[in-house]
Scaffold this motif. Structure first.
Motif, short mmCIF file in Angstrom:
data_model
loop_
_atom_site.label_atom_id
_atom_site.label_comp_id
_atom_site.label_asym_id
_atom_site.label_seq_id
_atom_site.Cartn_x
_atom_site.Cartn_y
_atom_site.Cartn_z
N LEU A 122 0.76 -1.35 -0.11
CA LEU A 122 0.02 -0.15 -0.14
C LEU A 122 0.85 1.38 0.12
O LEU A 122 0.61 2.31 -0.68
N GLY A 123 1.74 1.19 0.64
CA GLY A 123 2.85 2.28 0.92
C GLY A 123 3.56 2.52 -0.48
O GLY A 123 3.73 3.87 -0.99
N VAL A 124 3.98 1.64 -1.48
CA VAL A 124 4.43 1.74 -2.39
C VAL A 124 3.47 2.21 -3.66
O VAL A 124 3.98 3.23 -4.45
N VAL A 125 2.40 1.69 -3.49
CA VAL A 125 1.34 2.02 -4.60
C VAL A 125 1.10 3.68 -4.41
O VAL A 125 0.73 4.56 -5.54
N ALA A 126 0.79 4.01 -3.05
CA ALA A 126 0.61 5.27 -2.73
C ALA A 126 1.72 6.50 -3.04
O ALA A 126 1.44 7.65 -3.52
N ALA A 127 3.02 6.03 -2.57
CA ALA A 127 4.05 6.82 -2.92
C ALA A 127 4.62 6.89 -4.17
O ALA A 127 5.21 8.04 -4.46
N VAL A 128 4.46 6.10 -5.17
CA VAL A 128 5.24 6.31 -6.38
C VAL A 128 4.37 7.36 -7.48
O VAL A 128 5.06 8.22 -7.97
N PRO A 129 2.93 7.33 -7.34
CA PRO A 129 2.64 8.61 -7.92
C PRO A 129 2.51 9.82 -7.38
O PRO A 129 3.07 10.75 -7.91
N VAL A 130 2.53 9.94 -5.92
CA VAL A 130 2.98 11.09 -5.34
C VAL A 130 4.59 11.68 -5.61
O VAL A 130 4.73 12.83 -5.99
N GLY A 131 5.56 10.49 -5.55
CA GLY A 131 6.68 11.05 -5.75
C GLY A 131 6.80 11.41 -7.32
O GLY A 131 7.59 12.42 -7.45
N PHE A 132 6.18 10.96 -8.21
CA PHE A 132 6.40 11.55 -9.55
C PHE A 132 5.83 13.06 -9.80
O PHE A 132 6.25 13.73 -10.44
N LEU A 133 4.57 13.04 -9.12
CA LEU A 133 3.98 14.35 -9.11
C LEU A 133 5.00 15.57 -8.27
O LEU A 133 5.07 16.68 -9.06
#
Length: 290
Positions: free
Chosen positions: A109-120
């Motif tokens: 869950l942390g990976v799925v949420a973190a990757v889009p936020v990090g890209f943005l």
């Protein structure tokens, strides 16, 4: 007396030559030897494996020597015997599955949420200006300090334990992904623009591949944080799990049982880390390595 003429039969043009089968020669195909780089890589792999095995044996030997010197540690044989006993009773597998389930849920869950936020954050400066202070603020707070608050807000079920694991994984992955995006070589982006690529194409074909190594490093860091967090979370209001299984033996000074839990956590974490390394090798094979 005339001798009868000898008639010759001319074979058709597509007929095989004598001794040949189907017009194809029976000569074996030459075997291709491995290139020097391949042979060197194989030698290096075998050498690393031998060094790792020697390190494992040496570590167990040091552990045994410490026991012989009088340190109050269980011997490797005692830990192995206790582990077999717990495995046969089923308690070890129950606790292992409980911890593994929590780690996988919170970590993914942390990976799925973190990757889009990090890209943005890395791609859009306004998003970075809004989110970066909050990310850094929560990153300075240990996830373990949030456990009491999570229990008050989410109850004593699986919710608070998975939440704190999610938080530890998310913070590690979002920072790594963001750093990967901002570290992309601007020359590659400018070259893609010169060739007429749009922002979406540049993002998918340039930024995402160049950021993948950073994402995988963040996943490895987040995985370690997830295992460290789950043990502490299971010490509070948990009925099972490897962390919980080490709490009761502490009261009765059953050090061998504590060691069984530590060894299981280490083995599971090591196996998951090796899987991430394998994924990194497959996904970043295009990188120039030294």
């Amino acid at each position: 007396m005339t001798t009868p003429a000898t008639t010759r039969t001319t074979p058709p043009p597509d007929a095989p030559a004598p001794g040949a089968t189907g017009g194809v020669t029976d000569a074996p195909a030459p075997s291709r030897a491995a290139s020097p780089a391949t042979r060197r890589a194989r030698r290096d792999g075998r050498a690393r494996l031998l060094v790792s095995l020697a390190s494992l044996v040496g570590g167990i030997g040091v552990w045994w020597v410490l026991c012989l010197l009088g340190f109050q540690l269980p011997t490797p044989a005692a830990v192995l015997s206790r582990g077999v006993e717990l495995a046969l009773s089923g308690a070890l597998w129950t606790d292992t599955w409980a911890s593994l389930r929590r780690v996988l849920a919170g970590f993914l869950l942390g990976v799925v949420a973190a990757v889009p936020v990090g890209f943005l954050m890395g791609w859009y400066a306004p998003v970075r200006a809004v989110l970066d202070p909050w990310i850094q603020f929560f990153r300075m707070i240990p996830p373990l300090a949030i456990i009491p608050l999570a229990i008050v807000l989410l109850g004593i079920d699986e919710g608070p334990r998975i939440f704190v694991i999610f938080l530890a994984s998310f913070l590690a992955n979002v920072v790594s992904t963001y750093q990967g995006v901002v570290s992309v070589d601007r020359t590659l982006i400018n070259a893609a623009r010169v060739l007429g690529a749009k922002d979406g194409t540049i993002f998918l074909r340039v930024v995402v591949p160049a950021s993948t190594p950073f994402i995988l490093v963040g996943m490895r860091i987040g995985l370690g944080a997830a295992w460290a967090t789950v043990v502490a979370a299971e010490l509070i209001a948990a009925q099972d799990g490897l962390g919980r299984s080490m709490q009761k033996p502490q009261l009765y000074y059953q050090i061998d049982t504590i060691f069984v839990g530590l060894v299981m956590i280490g083995l599971l974490g090591l196996a998951m880390d090796r899987l991430l390394l394998l994924a990194e090798k497959k996904l970043t094979g295009w990188q120039e390595r030294r």
